[in-house]
Structures are given as C-alpha cells and as structure tokens.
Write a protein that holds these residues in place. Structure first.
Motif, mmCIF file in Angstrom:
data_model
loop_
_atom_site.group_PDB
_atom_site.id
_atom_site.type_symbol
_atom_site.label_atom_id
_atom_site.label_comp_id
_atom_site.label_asym_id
_atom_site.label_seq_id
_atom_site.Cartn_x
_atom_site.Cartn_y
_atom_site.Cartn_z
ATOM 1 N N VAL A 159 52.067 47.261 55.491
ATOM 2 C CA VAL A 159 51.727 48.637 55.823
ATOM 3 C C VAL A 159 52.994 49.346 56.278
ATOM 4 O O VAL A 159 53.614 48.935 57.258
ATOM 5 C CB VAL A 159 50.655 48.702 56.930
ATOM 6 N N PRO A 160 53.425 50.390 55.586
ATOM 7 C CA PRO A 160 54.651 51.091 55.977
ATOM 8 C C PRO A 160 54.615 51.526 57.435
ATOM 9 O O PRO A 160 53.602 52.067 57.903
ATOM 10 C CB PRO A 160 54.666 52.302 55.030
ATOM 11 N N GLU A 161 55.683 51.250 58.154
ATOM 12 C CA GLU A 161 55.889 51.625 59.554
ATOM 13 C C GLU A 161 55.065 50.803 60.539
ATOM 14 O O GLU A 161 55.198 50.974 61.747
ATOM 15 C CB GLU A 161 55.622 53.115 59.787
ATOM 16 N N LEU A 162 54.232 49.884 60.039
ATOM 17 C CA LEU A 162 53.407 49.051 60.930
ATOM 18 C C LEU A 162 53.569 47.587 60.516
ATOM 19 O O LEU A 162 52.690 47.007 59.861
ATOM 20 C CB LEU A 162 51.935 49.463 60.859
ATOM 21 N N PRO A 163 54.682 46.957 60.892
ATOM 22 C CA PRO A 163 54.986 45.620 60.375
ATOM 23 C C PRO A 163 54.001 44.533 60.800
ATOM 24 O O PRO A 163 53.917 43.493 60.142
ATOM 25 C CB PRO A 163 56.392 45.342 60.936
ATOM 26 N N GLU A 164 53.243 44.738 61.884
ATOM 27 C CA GLU A 164 52.289 43.715 62.321
ATOM 28 C C GLU A 164 50.969 43.779 61.549
ATOM 29 O O GLU A 164 50.142 42.870 61.658
ATOM 30 C CB GLU A 164 52.002 43.858 63.816
ATOM 31 N N TRP A 165 50.783 44.834 60.796
ATOM 32 C CA TRP A 165 49.515 45.047 60.112
ATOM 33 C C TRP A 165 49.638 44.740 58.626
ATOM 34 O O TRP A 165 50.722 44.808 58.056
ATOM 35 C CB TRP A 165 49.059 46.494 60.274
ATOM 36 N N ARG A 166 48.505 44.422 57.990
ATOM 37 C CA ARG A 166 48.455 44.315 56.539
ATOM 38 C C ARG A 166 47.226 45.068 56.039
ATOM 39 O O ARG A 166 46.246 45.241 56.760
ATOM 40 C CB ARG A 166 48.404 42.861 56.078
ATOM 41 N N TRP A 167 47.299 45.532 54.797
ATOM 42 C CA TRP A 167 46.150 46.197 54.206
ATOM 43 C C TRP A 167 45.427 45.244 53.285
ATOM 44 O O TRP A 167 46.026 44.346 52.686
ATOM 45 C CB TRP A 167 46.544 47.488 53.491
ATOM 46 N N ILE A 168 44.120 45.438 53.192
ATOM 47 C CA ILE A 168 43.245 44.594 52.384
ATOM 48 C C ILE A 168 42.421 45.503 51.486
ATOM 49 O O ILE A 168 41.804 46.462 51.971
ATOM 50 C CB ILE A 168 42.318 43.753 53.274
ATOM 51 N N HIS A 169 42.402 45.223 50.211
ATOM 52 C CA HIS A 169 41.601 46.023 49.281
ATOM 53 C C HIS A 169 40.121 45.712 49.503
ATOM 54 O O HIS A 169 39.684 44.568 49.348
ATOM 55 C CB HIS A 169 42.012 45.694 47.844
ATOM 56 N N THR A 170 39.353 46.725 49.892
ATOM 57 C CA THR A 170 37.930 46.549 50.179
ATOM 58 C C THR A 170 37.122 47.609 49.428
ATOM 59 O O THR A 170 36.574 48.538 50.013
ATOM 60 C CB THR A 170 37.659 46.640 51.693
ATOM 61 N N PRO A 171 37.054 47.490 48.107
ATOM 62 C CA PRO A 171 36.389 48.517 47.293
ATOM 63 C C PRO A 171 34.869 48.467 47.419
ATOM 64 O O PRO A 171 34.296 47.561 48.030
ATOM 65 C CB PRO A 171 36.836 48.158 45.875
ATOM 66 N N GLY A 172 34.238 49.436 46.796
ATOM 67 C CA GLY A 172 32.790 49.549 46.789
ATOM 68 C C GLY A 172 32.388 50.946 47.195
ATOM 69 O O GLY A 172 31.746 51.669 46.437
ATOM 70 N N HIS A 173 32.791 51.335 48.408
ATOM 71 C CA HIS A 173 32.552 52.703 48.848
ATOM 72 C C HIS A 173 33.435 53.669 48.067
ATOM 73 O O HIS A 173 33.034 54.795 47.778
ATOM 74 C CB HIS A 173 32.828 52.807 50.344
ATOM 75 N N ALA A 174 34.623 53.229 47.732
ATOM 76 C CA ALA A 174 35.552 53.959 46.864
ATOM 77 C C ALA A 174 36.392 52.917 46.132
ATOM 78 O O ALA A 174 36.623 51.825 46.665
ATOM 79 C CB ALA A 174 36.430 54.914 47.671
#
Length: 282
Positions: A159-174
C-alpha cells in the motif's frame, strides 16, 4: 477531473454522522452521513497520513475540516486509497483534489469506473431488503473521470505510503474492491466486503444497529465472489475491523461474527431474490 454525477446531495443520514472515532492510536474513523472513511497515520510519531475512501457526494469540505481537526491547518494526505469507486466512497474527491495535489490509488479493475470509461451497474431496487434498497434508484452509478490522478495499486499487495499494510482483492460488491490489512496487530479495513449494519434497512441505517452482515445488497452484483471474499477475510482472524458502513468491531465479537457470516453466507447475506442474485445483467 470530472465528478459531475456526484454533485447531487443524497438525503440520507444516521445518528453517527459527523462522528470522529479513534479506533486505534493511528487509525481514525469518520462517519459522513451513512458511510465511513478513514485517516491513517503514515508514521505513529509524525503528522503524515493517508486517507482511505472519500465519502458521500459534496462531502469534500467536511473531510478537509475533519483532517484539520486531526492533523492541523494546511494538512493534506500523502495519498488517497480507494476500497472501490461507488458514489459513497468517492463523493468528496472533486472538492478534495481541487485543493490537494495527491495521488489516488485503486485496483486495476476499478479503473474503468474511475476514468470515465464505464458506468457501474445500476442499483437493484427490486432486491430483497428494506426501504434503503427500495430508494437506491436515486443513488448515482455513473463513472467519474480521475484521469491523470488515479493510479493502479502495486501488484505486490503493498500500500503506497503505508508500509505496514497490504491490500487484498475482495471482489463481489465491486469488481476491483479491496480491503486493507495490517498483520502486526491484525487490523482490517474491510470497505464494503462486509459491513456492520444492515445497509438496506432504513431504521438500522438511522440507528446504526450493529451486526456483522454481508455487503450492501442493492449494489452487490457478484454474490459468489462476495462469499469468497468474506471467507478470505475471516481466515485473517482479525482483532479489529472497520467497515464502510457501521461501527468498529473488536476481539471475540468480530471473530465469532465474521466466522458465522463466512460459514452461513448464503443464509445471512445473499438476498432471496434480486436481479443480480438471479444472474441478470444491468
């Protein structure tokens, strides 16, 4: 940048509107009418921060005012991260980007809706649910154009600017919906992959009655993908979760409720009828 479709005020609210909550020392939740957005400190001891989502239409001034209350005058985020591009998560971007020269990041599958190329499917007013579902036809579904501002999230999950975080693809709603997770303290920003209020029922929206439930029914177009996304998030075993709608939830209440939702998703979340439940296309 064009956000003409998002300039119409949407007359819905809740008892939590205008509330700032310190969920964790570096995570703040702000409720804008009926939707939550999040301010995350980029470093615990610094004033630098990142905005996650951008609220309802015509909310930019409110969001800037809240940012000043949290971080001081002349503040701006390092970046804006979008969980997805529905109207209630991007509504303030026009006003924000008029003043803040910052990048906006989203999943690649959301880009057609954020660059003017493709409209979202229309809300399903026929879906099983309460009064908000019935009135959802007034909610905008048109694409906005952030060309020159929006960027694709890194493929490696960072996640840009948030090195401790990661993003996870969670589709369905969009199609390009994402959630954010921090492993160190098991904090989850779920967006609308699941929420903690029945967003289709007017009374529950107004009172913010807390329950761990599936994504908003009237805008969810792929229920099988939504089910798999909830299972993925439940397997993270989060300790703290904030969602796009409803109150934060913690500890055993979160773990038990999210596991039950994952195990009984078809019964608890999927409507009995609706055009997207029945496989229709907009």
């Amino acid at each position: 940048m064009t956000d003409e479709p998002l300039k119409r005020f949407i007359p819905v609210t809740s008892i939590s509107s205008g509330t700032i909550e310190s969920v964790l020392p570096d995570v703040f939740s702000y409720t804008n009418q009926v939707v939550n957005l999040f301010f995350i400190k980029a470093e615990a001891s610094a004033p630098d921060w990142v905005l996650v989502d951008a609220g309802m239409p015509r909310s930019g001034d409110e969001i800037k005012k809240t940012a000043r209350e949290l971080f001081g005058e002349e503040t701006m985020p390092r970046a804006i991260i979008l969980t997805h591009g529905h109207f209630d998560h991007v509504g303030g971007l026009g006003e924000l980007l008029d003043e803040w020269d910052v990048p906006v990041y989203a999943h690649s599958l959301e880009l057609p809706f954020l660059t003017g190329a493709q409209d979202y499917p229309k809300p399903d007013t026929t879906v099983e649910g309460g009064m908000v579902a019935k009135m959802s036809g007034m909610f905008p579904n048109q694409a906005i154009d952030l060309t020159g501002k929006v960027q694709v999230l890194p493929e490696d999950g960072s996640v840009p600017e948030l090195p401790e975080w990661r993003w996870i693809h969670t589709p369905g709603h969009a199609p390009g919906h994402i959630s954010l997770f921090r492993e160190s303290d098991r904090t989850l920003i779920a967006g609308d992959a699941f929420v903690t209020v029945r967003q289709d029922e007017l009374y529950k929206v107004l009172t913010q009655k807390k329950e761990i439930t599936g994504p908003p029914r009237y805008l969810t177009t792929d229920w099988e993908a939504a089910k798999q996304s909830v299972k993925i998030l439940a397997e993270l075993n989060p300790e703290t979760a904030v969602t796009g709608h409803g109150m934060p939830v913690f500890g055993e209440e979160l773990k038990t409720g999210l596991k039950e939702l994952a195990d009984k998703f078809d019964q608890l979340a999927v409507p009995s009828y609706g055009k997207y439940v029945d496989g229709e296309k907009d």
